[in-house]
Design an enzyme around this catalytic site. Structure first.
Site, short mmCIF file in Angstrom:
data_model
loop_
_atom_site.label_atom_id
_atom_site.label_comp_id
_atom_site.label_asym_id
_atom_site.label_seq_id
_atom_site.Cartn_x
_atom_site.Cartn_y
_atom_site.Cartn_z
N SER A 1 0.83 -1.21 0.00
CA SER A 1 0.00 0.00 0.00
C SER A 1 0.86 1.26 0.00
O SER A 1 2.03 1.24 0.40
CB SER A 1 -0.92 0.01 1.22
OG SER A 1 -1.72 -1.14 1.25
N1 SAM Z 1 -0.65 -5.09 4.15
C1 SAM Z 1 0.03 -5.39 2.91
C2 SAM Z 1 1.41 -4.81 2.86
O1 SAM Z 1 1.84 -4.12 3.81
O2 SAM Z 1 2.11 -5.09 1.86
C3 SAM Z 1 -0.82 -4.92 1.73
C4 SAM Z 1 -1.18 -6.08 0.94
S1 SAM Z 1 -2.25 -5.98 -0.44
C5 SAM Z 1 -2.86 -4.36 -0.59
C6 SAM Z 1 -3.65 -6.94 0.15
C7 SAM Z 1 -3.34 -8.37 0.51
O3 SAM Z 1 -4.54 -8.98 0.98
C8 SAM Z 1 -2.84 -9.25 -0.63
O4 SAM Z 1 -1.61 -9.82 -0.28
C9 SAM Z 1 -3.94 -10.33 -0.79
O5 SAM Z 1 -3.44 -11.59 -1.18
C10 SAM Z 1 -4.50 -10.35 0.63
N2 SAM Z 1 -5.86 -10.89 0.79
C11 SAM Z 1 -6.94 -10.72 0.00
N3 SAM Z 1 -8.02 -11.38 0.52
C12 SAM Z 1 -7.58 -11.97 1.68
C13 SAM Z 1 -8.19 -12.77 2.68
N4 SAM Z 1 -9.49 -13.13 2.61
N5 SAM Z 1 -7.45 -13.19 3.72
C14 SAM Z 1 -6.14 -12.86 3.83
N6 SAM Z 1 -5.48 -12.10 2.90
C15 SAM Z 1 -6.20 -11.65 1.86
#
Ligand code: SAM
Length: 211
Positions: free
Chosen positions: A59
């Site tokens: 992000s």
């Molecule tokens: N917090 C992260 C960082 O600091 O890099 C941002 C990651 S990205 C914007 C969102 C993440 O959410 C992705 O890695 C995606 O695979 C994960 N994601 C999506 N749906 C999810 C779920 N139901 N449970 C866990 N992770 C999930």
């Protein structure tokens, strides 16, 4: 990557309205370039989201700072993060002295990020799975931060929030969301502040998007 670039990012975030000194301090300490693929490292201290593979992103620093600030955390607060991704958000929370629990559903991101936590000495509890179901074993949490956009607020996450705790979660369509800042005032009373126009990758799971 020089310390000066990180300091410049901290200055920029404070000009944009981030005023929690613990959040700013953590952003000033965590090396964002460690969480970014080699080809993108030169952009590490720009205030932008960057690709981390698997169609996912780390992000924008402003978004990380803003969401973290909205949780109103203290040292020792217990926080559940949904969407570990690169691990940067978890590292910021860890640097703030927070007890971090983080869930990722994509194994191809989960394994390298666990390895990175280990290399950098970031001690968080991580699990592979569907974060829309929360992590009942360690509930309740003082804060829950969902880093992917959801069609609605998952019920399980509301249940697992401590009374007096806050959850930040982007809610809306697959391409554009509003940030919900939810305070659990009593076991069945939730107050929601809505902040417009954020854009996240989709939260995929039982209580999220289908795919
Ligand atoms: N917090 C992260 C960082 O600091 O890099 C941002 C990651 S990205 C914007 C969102 C993440 O959410 C992705 O890695 C995606 O695979 C994960 N994601 C999506 N749906 C999810 C779920 N139901 N449970 C866990 N992770 C999930």
């Amino acid at each position: 990557m020089s310390r000066t670039e990180r300091e410049a990012l901290v200055d920029l975030l404070s000009q944009k309205g981030i005023n929690d000194i613990y959040v700013l301090k953590a952003i000033g300490e965590v090396q964002r370039e460690k969480f970014i693929p080699d080809t993108m490292k030169i952009h590490a201290y720009r205030d932008i989201a960057l690709p981390i593979g698997q169609g996912q992103t780390i992000s924008q620093p402003y978004t990380v700072a803003f969401m973290t600030q909205e949780l109103k955390l203290r040292k020792g607060s217990k926080v559940l993060e949904i969407g570990t991704g690169s691990g940067y958000q978890a590292a910021i929370l860890y640097k703030m002295g927070v007890e971090v629990y983080t869930i990722e559903r994509n194994l191809k991101l989960y394994h390298p990020t666990l390895k990175l936590f280990d290399e950098l000495g970031i001690r968080v509890r991580a699990k592979y799975g569907d974060g829309t179901l929360g992590w009942a074993e360690y509930a309740p949490f003082d804060g829950i931060i969902v880093t992917a956009g959801s069609p609605d607020v998952p019920e399980k996450l509301k249940e697992q929030l401590a009374v007096g705790g806050k959850m930040v979660i982007p809610v809306g369509s697959r391409t554009s969301q509003k940030l919900y800042v939810i305070t659990k005032e009593t076991e069945d009373k939730f107050v929601t502040d809505i902040i417009p126009e954020f854009s996240f990758v989709p939260l995929i799971g039982k209580e999220g998007w289908d795919k």
